[in-house]
Scaffold this motif. Structure first.
Motif, PDB file in Angstrom:
ATOM      1  N   THR A   1      -1.569   3.399   9.939  1.00 48.17           N
ATOM      2  CA  THR A   1      -1.993   3.933   8.643  1.00 48.17           C
ATOM      3  C   THR A   1      -1.889   2.874   7.555  1.00 48.17           C
ATOM      4  OG1 THR A   1      -1.136   6.110   9.266  1.00 48.17           O
ATOM      5  CG2 THR A   1      -1.582   5.759   6.938  1.00 48.17           C
ATOM      6  N   TYR A   2      -2.906   2.817   6.696  1.00 43.61           N
ATOM      7  CA  TYR A   2      -2.884   1.933   5.537  1.00 43.61           C
ATOM      8  C   TYR A   2      -3.037   2.779   4.277  1.00 43.61           C
ATOM      9  CZ  TYR A   2      -4.258  -1.834   2.307  1.00 43.61           C
ATOM     10  OH  TYR A   2      -4.335  -2.702   1.261  1.00 43.61           O
TER      11      TYR A   2
ATOM     12  N   ASP B   1      -6.374   6.377   6.742  1.00 40.09           N
ATOM     13  CA  ASP B   1      -6.162   5.467   5.623  1.00 40.09           C
ATOM     14  C   ASP B   1      -6.444   6.172   4.300  1.00 40.09           C
ATOM     15  OD1 ASP B   1      -5.615   3.563   7.510  1.00 40.09           O
ATOM     16  OD2 ASP B   1      -7.504   2.465   7.264  1.00 40.09           O
TER      17      ASP B   1
ATOM     18  N   GLY C   1      -9.811   9.520   6.823  1.00 44.00           N
ATOM     19  CA  GLY C   1      -9.422   8.731   5.667  1.00 44.00           C
ATOM     20  C   GLY C   1      -9.933   9.304   4.357  1.00 44.00           C
TER      21      GLY C   1
END
Length: 227
Positions: free
Chosen positions: A108-109, A129, A167
């Protein structure tokens, strides 16, 4: 694999030692200054003039980056543990109010860009994300959830059917009102305003005003209208 597990355990021991020793020191006892001095050796990156109030919890600090002038207030939790590719990046002058929970799950970002304010009692959660732009204002009790549970099989427990992850993107200069919910797969365009209590389940075009459940655009803030 053994070396990686040892490194992870050692990092967690360092986090626990530093945060237990210094995490609850109040401002009057130079707590923020001491935390800034010691924590800088734990994080992947940490700029100058970072202010961390007491009662803040960090997990996976080697995957957390703090820019210059970041402010993190009481009882915030930043959790980047669980996967080597996880990353939480707070850019310059981001402010995180009290009782905010920001968490990764797997690969995960989470990126919050410059001069953005995250209000109190907000939850921001992967594993998809999440990118929040510059100069945004996210009001209290908002939830930003980059995942969705599968539930197509009525004979199987939902918690065993897995999740999807697409995301979330929130553009620059957006204002999300009190208690907004942003669901996985959504892009909120630059300059948009989301009314209090709205549930955003579909993309919102730039410079829109959207309200309701589900959120619908009721007006445009395009450049011609602003002139």
């Amino acid at each position: 694999m053994i070396n990686q597990q040892y490194s992870s355990n050692l990092q967690r021991l360092q986090e626990l030692f530093a945060t237990t020793l210094l995490g609850d020191l109040p401002t009057i006892l130079l707590g923020p200054q001491l935390r800034r001095l010691v924590y800088r050796h734990l994080f992947a990156a940490m700029g100058d003039q970072v202010y961390i109030q007491n009662g803040v919890e960090f997990l996976g600090t080697s995957s957390i980056e703090l820019g210059q002038g970041v402010h993190i207030f009481k009882n915030v939790r930043l959790d980047a543990k669980g996967h080597p590719n996880n990353r939480i990046h707070l850019e310059n002058r981001v402010a995180i109010e009290r009782n905010v929970d920001i968490g990764c799950l797997e690969d995960t970002y989470i990126h919050i860009d410059e001069d953005t304010f995250i209000g109190a009692n907000i939850s921001i959660a992967g594993p998809g994300d999440i990118r929040i732009g510059k100069n945004c204002m996210i009001a209290s009790h908002t939830g930003i959830y980059a995942n969705n549970h599968n539930f197509t099989d009525p004979l199987s427990p939902i918690n065993r059917q897995g999740i999807t992850r697409q995301g979330i993107v929130i553009g620059d200069d957006c204002w999300l009102g009190h208690g907004v919910t942003v669901l996985d797969g959504v892009t909120i365009g630059k300059g948009s305003v989301i009314g209090a209590g709205a549930v955003v389940s579909k993309d919102i075009p730039p410079y829109s005003i959207a309200v309701g459940i589900p959120a619908k655009v009721i007006k445009s803030r395009n450049v011609k209208e602003l002139v």
